[in-house]
Write a protein that holds these residues in place. Structure first.
Motif, PDB file in Angstrom:
ATOM      1  N   THR A 280       1.074  -1.338  -0.412  1.00 26.13           N
ATOM      2  CA  THR A 280       0.036   0.136  -0.276  1.00 26.13           C
ATOM      3  C   THR A 280       0.613   1.042  -0.274  1.00 26.13           C
ATOM      4  OG1 THR A 280      -2.029  -1.424   1.074  1.00 26.13           O
ATOM      5  CG2 THR A 280      -1.950   1.485   1.709  1.00 26.13           C
ATOM      6  N   LEU A 281       1.318   1.348   0.989  1.00 20.35           N
ATOM      7  CA  LEU A 281       2.778   2.299   1.380  1.00 20.35           C
ATOM      8  C   LEU A 281       4.275   2.248   0.737  1.00 20.35           C
ATOM      9  CD1 LEU A 281       2.111   3.886   4.575  1.00 20.35           C
ATOM     10  CD2 LEU A 281       1.250   4.697   2.127  1.00 20.35           C
ATOM     11  N   ILE A 282       4.691   0.794   0.937  1.00 18.71           N
ATOM     12  CA  ILE A 282       5.366   0.261   0.237  1.00 18.71           C
ATOM     13  C   ILE A 282       5.418  -0.978  -0.879  1.00 18.71           C
ATOM     14  CG2 ILE A 282       7.267   1.120   2.513  1.00 18.71           C
ATOM     15  CD1 ILE A 282       7.271  -1.675   3.878  1.00 18.71           C
ATOM     16  N   TYR A 283       6.571  -1.339  -1.344  1.00 19.44           N
ATOM     17  CA  TYR A 283       6.431  -2.288  -2.002  1.00 19.44           C
ATOM     18  C   TYR A 283       6.562  -3.528  -1.887  1.00 19.44           C
ATOM     19  CZ  TYR A 283       6.451  -0.087  -7.029  1.00 19.44           C
ATOM     20  OH  TYR A 283       5.515   0.640  -8.104  1.00 19.44           O
ATOM     21  N   CYS A 284       5.963  -4.694  -1.970  1.00 20.47           N
ATOM     22  CA  CYS A 284       6.446  -6.032  -1.003  1.00 20.47           C
ATOM     23  C   CYS A 284       5.873  -7.377  -2.040  1.00 20.47           C
ATOM     24  CB  CYS A 284       5.159  -5.937  -0.328  1.00 20.47           C
ATOM     25  SG  CYS A 284       6.121  -7.820   1.157  1.00 20.47           S
ATOM     26  N   ASN A 285       5.305  -7.398  -2.726  1.00 22.99           N
ATOM     27  CA  ASN A 285       4.897  -8.285  -3.652  1.00 22.99           C
ATOM     28  C   ASN A 285       6.110  -8.674  -4.362  1.00 22.99           C
ATOM     29  OD1 ASN A 285       2.358  -9.317  -2.017  1.00 22.99           O
ATOM     30  ND2 ASN A 285       1.406  -8.593  -3.354  1.00 22.99           N
ATOM     31  N   LYS A 286       6.213  -7.815  -5.114  1.00 25.32           N
ATOM     32  CA  LYS A 286       7.383  -8.730  -6.063  1.00 25.32           C
ATOM     33  C   LYS A 286       8.966  -8.800  -6.143  1.00 25.32           C
ATOM     34  CE  LYS A 286       9.539  -3.523  -6.308  1.00 25.32           C
ATOM     35  NZ  LYS A 286       9.776  -2.614  -7.573  1.00 25.32           N
ATOM     36  N   TYR A 287       8.837  -8.593  -4.607  1.00 21.64           N
ATOM     37  CA  TYR A 287      10.407  -9.660  -3.733  1.00 21.64           C
ATOM     38  C   TYR A 287       9.935 -10.764  -3.398  1.00 21.64           C
ATOM     39  CZ  TYR A 287      11.600  -4.634  -3.455  1.00 21.64           C
ATOM     40  OH  TYR A 287      11.690  -2.840  -3.660  1.00 21.64           O
ATOM     41  N   PHE A 288       8.943 -10.792  -3.268  1.00 24.30           N
ATOM     42  CA  PHE A 288       8.568 -12.486  -2.591  1.00 24.30           C
ATOM     43  C   PHE A 288       8.070 -13.153  -4.384  1.00 24.30           C
ATOM     44  CE2 PHE A 288       7.466 -10.886   1.370  1.00 24.30           C
ATOM     45  CZ  PHE A 288       7.547 -11.945   1.718  1.00 24.30           C
ATOM     46  N   PHE A 289       7.368 -11.970  -5.503  1.00 24.52           N
ATOM     47  CA  PHE A 289       7.495 -13.566  -6.078  1.00 24.52           C
ATOM     48  C   PHE A 289       8.612 -13.898  -6.890  1.00 24.52           C
ATOM     49  CE2 PHE A 289       2.875 -11.612  -7.034  1.00 24.52           C
ATOM     50  CZ  PHE A 289       3.027 -11.748  -6.092  1.00 24.52           C
ATOM     51  N   PHE A 290       9.570 -12.654  -6.539  1.00 21.22           N
ATOM     52  CA  PHE A 290      11.193 -12.967  -7.425  1.00 21.22           C
ATOM     53  C   PHE A 290      11.744 -14.255  -7.072  1.00 21.22           C
ATOM     54  CE2 PHE A 290      15.460 -12.086  -7.346  1.00 21.22           C
ATOM     55  CZ  PHE A 290      15.830 -11.657  -8.499  1.00 21.22           C
ATOM     56  N   VAL A 291      11.401 -13.916  -5.461  1.00 23.83           N
ATOM     57  CA  VAL A 291      11.904 -15.160  -5.411  1.00 23.83           C
ATOM     58  C   VAL A 291      11.780 -16.808  -5.079  1.00 23.83           C
ATOM     59  CG1 VAL A 291      12.619 -16.674  -2.898  1.00 23.83           C
ATOM     60  CG2 VAL A 291      13.111 -13.998  -3.360  1.00 23.83           C
ATOM     61  N   VAL A 292      10.156 -16.244  -5.304  1.00 21.88           N
ATOM     62  CA  VAL A 292       9.515 -17.886  -5.909  1.00 21.88           C
ATOM     63  C   VAL A 292       9.979 -18.280  -7.064  1.00 21.88           C
ATOM     64  CG1 VAL A 292       6.885 -18.487  -7.031  1.00 21.88           C
ATOM     65  CG2 VAL A 292       7.321 -17.174  -3.814  1.00 21.88           C
ATOM     66  N   ASP A 293      10.383 -17.323  -8.158  1.00 28.13           N
ATOM     67  CA  ASP A 293      10.712 -17.731  -9.377  1.00 28.13           C
ATOM     68  C   ASP A 293      11.902 -18.144  -9.379  1.00 28.13           C
ATOM     69  OD1 ASP A 293       8.569 -16.842 -10.708  1.00 28.13           O
ATOM     70  OD2 ASP A 293       8.951 -14.625 -11.370  1.00 28.13           O
ATOM     71  N   GLN A 294      12.724 -17.694  -8.683  1.00 25.94           N
ATOM     72  CA  GLN A 294      13.967 -19.050  -8.600  1.00 25.94           C
ATOM     73  C   GLN A 294      13.547 -19.484  -7.241  1.00 25.94           C
ATOM     74  OE1 GLN A 294      15.943 -15.512  -5.869  1.00 25.94           O
ATOM     75  NE2 GLN A 294      17.515 -15.101  -6.987  1.00 25.94           N
ATOM     76  N   PHE A 295      12.989 -20.305  -6.774  1.00 30.89           N
ATOM     77  CA  PHE A 295      12.947 -21.493  -5.886  1.00 30.89           C
ATOM     78  C   PHE A 295      12.671 -22.519  -6.973  1.00 30.89           C
ATOM     79  CE2 PHE A 295       8.661 -23.628  -4.445  1.00 30.89           C
ATOM     80  CZ  PHE A 295       9.353 -24.952  -3.963  1.00 30.89           C
ATOM     81  N   VAL A 296      10.844 -22.318  -7.647  1.00 31.79           N
ATOM     82  CA  VAL A 296      10.452 -22.753  -8.950  1.00 31.79           C
ATOM     83  C   VAL A 296      11.773 -22.842 -10.480  1.00 31.79           C
ATOM     84  CG1 VAL A 296       8.735 -22.426 -10.984  1.00 31.79           C
ATOM     85  CG2 VAL A 296       7.866 -22.022  -8.728  1.00 31.79           C
ATOM     86  N   ASP A 297      13.172 -22.151 -10.668  1.00 27.21           N
ATOM     87  CA  ASP A 297      13.861 -22.278 -11.020  1.00 27.21           C
ATOM     88  C   ASP A 297      14.603 -23.769 -10.642  1.00 27.21           C
ATOM     89  OD1 ASP A 297      12.634 -20.516 -12.942  1.00 27.21           O
ATOM     90  OD2 ASP A 297      14.250 -18.990 -12.937  1.00 27.21           O
ATOM     91  N   SER A 298      15.090 -23.865  -9.640  1.00 25.86           N
ATOM     92  CA  SER A 298      15.693 -24.112  -8.639  1.00 25.86           C
ATOM     93  C   SER A 298      15.517 -26.298  -8.960  1.00 25.86           C
ATOM     94  CB  SER A 298      16.097 -23.844  -7.547  1.00 25.86           C
ATOM     95  OG  SER A 298      16.504 -22.711  -7.489  1.00 25.86           O
ATOM     96  N   MET A 299      13.708 -25.781  -8.220  1.00 23.69           N
ATOM     97  CA  MET A 299      13.505 -27.253  -8.427  1.00 23.69           C
ATOM     98  C   MET A 299      13.173 -27.786  -9.647  1.00 23.69           C
ATOM     99  SD  MET A 299      11.990 -27.838  -5.209  1.00 23.69           S
ATOM    100  CE  MET A 299      10.245 -28.793  -5.536  1.00 23.69           C
ATOM    101  N   SER A 300      12.351 -27.086 -10.211  1.00 27.89           N
ATOM    102  CA  SER A 300      12.033 -27.540 -12.057  1.00 27.89           C
ATOM    103  C   SER A 300      13.966 -28.424 -12.503  1.00 27.89           C
ATOM    104  CB  SER A 300      11.842 -26.721 -13.027  1.00 27.89           C
ATOM    105  OG  SER A 300      11.295 -25.973 -12.262  1.00 27.89           O
ATOM    106  N   THR A 301      14.903 -27.751 -12.440  1.00 26.85           N
ATOM    107  CA  THR A 301      16.035 -28.473 -12.490  1.00 26.85           C
ATOM    108  C   THR A 301      16.652 -29.364 -12.025  1.00 26.85           C
ATOM    109  OG1 THR A 301      17.486 -26.128 -12.589  1.00 26.85           O
ATOM    110  CG2 THR A 301      18.759 -28.024 -12.320  1.00 26.85           C
ATOM    111  N   TRP A 302      15.659 -29.534 -10.270  1.00 27.01           N
ATOM    112  CA  TRP A 302      16.332 -30.984  -9.315  1.00 27.01           C
ATOM    113  C   TRP A 302      15.510 -31.895 -10.009  1.00 27.01           C
ATOM    114  CZ3 TRP A 302      16.088 -27.161  -4.500  1.00 27.01           C
ATOM    115  CH2 TRP A 302      17.655 -26.763  -4.422  1.00 27.01           C
ATOM    116  N   PHE A 303      14.468 -31.637 -10.347  1.00 30.15           N
ATOM    117  CA  PHE A 303      13.131 -32.711 -10.320  1.00 30.15           C
ATOM    118  C   PHE A 303      13.207 -32.449 -11.766  1.00 30.15           C
ATOM    119  CE2 PHE A 303      12.615 -31.680  -6.429  1.00 30.15           C
ATOM    120  CZ  PHE A 303      12.305 -32.505  -5.366  1.00 30.15           C
ATOM    121  N   SER A 304      14.133 -32.304 -12.806  1.00 35.23           N
ATOM    122  CA  SER A 304      13.770 -32.809 -14.535  1.00 35.23           C
ATOM    123  C   SER A 304      13.465 -33.814 -14.474  1.00 35.23           C
ATOM    124  CB  SER A 304      15.079 -31.751 -15.635  1.00 35.23           C
ATOM    125  OG  SER A 304      15.990 -32.136 -15.115  1.00 35.23           O
TER     126      SER A 304
END
Length: 245
Positions: free
Chosen positions: A12-36
């Protein structure tokens, strides 16, 4: 007429969600590599499972910082058990550190944050800050933005934002509900509790919203209820409502 205006902090006053979304993207990338090679473990499935665990953990721990990295570990454990892939202490340690790193990002104000607060304060309104999360993390954000100059001691930090938490604040303060507003991006934790408490509400939409925050509104407003796209629109919206007659 003087209004009591409660502001949410994150997204509302400061950014928050975009940082969580960015870290989730990194998590998904790592998991996708490990479980390919494991056909059932798609990026979409990983993202959905993490979101499921994230929301479930909030119901248990509230907005404690540990719930986010724990959702990574729970998702990793789930797919390890489902596929038979051996778990790794190094991978688990990496995921925990990745999840907790989201709280290290710089504090960044939304456009026109200061202008909005300055305009409302200069109009004679009393500003309050009501945010959810861990005390030290939220205090650090508030200090980095210098928000005490607007809110003074009128700052409320709760582990979980819900109907009961807002009602407790209203009952223990000097709020006239007919002249009290809640401003926030979350329908679940800002708008619905405000409408339930019988105060005015302004929903300031964000371009991308966390799934947890999106719920149906099944409360009939007793006062004003507006939906805006920009924080800077808040002062004029309140002033037009007050001068509508």
């Amino acid at each position: 007429m003087k209004q009591h205006i409660l502001f949410d902090l994150d997204d509302t006053l400061i950014y928050c969600n975009k940082y969580f979304f960015f870290v989730v993207d990194q998590f998904v990338d790592s998991m996708s590599t490990w479980f390919s090679g494991y056909g059932i473990v798609t990026p979409e499935a990983i993202r959905d499972k993490q979101m499921e665990r994230d929301i479930a953990l909030i119901g248990v721990t509230g907005f404690k910082s540990e719930h986010f990295p724990q959702s990574f570990l729970d998702t990793y454990t789930y797919y390890s058990d489902t596929t038979g892939r051996k778990r790794s202490v190094l991978e688990e340690d990496f995921l925990w550190k990745l999840g907790i790193s989201v709280y290290d990002h710089e504090t960044e104000p939304y456009p026109n944050m200061e202008h909005t607060l300055d305009e409302l304060a200069s109009s004679g309104h009393e500003l309050h800050l009501y945010t959810g999360g861990e005390l030290l993390i939220q205090q650090r954000k508030i200090e980095r933005m210098g928000l005490e100059r607007y809110f003074s001691s009128r700052i409320y930090i709760r582990q979980l934002k819900n109907n009961a938490a807002l009602e407790q604040i209203l009952q223990h303060g000097t709020f006239d509900r007919e002249h009290t507003w809640m401003i926030g991006n979350s329908i679940r934790t800002d708008v619905v509790p405000a409408l339930t408490a019988g105060i005015h509400a302004i929903h300031v939409r964000t371009p991308e919203e966390w799934h947890y925050n999106v719920v149906q509104i099944d409360v009939q407003p007793k006062g004003a209820f507006f939906t805006l796209d920009k924080l800077v629109e808040v002062p004029d919206t309140i002033h037009r409502y007050l001068n509508r007659d």
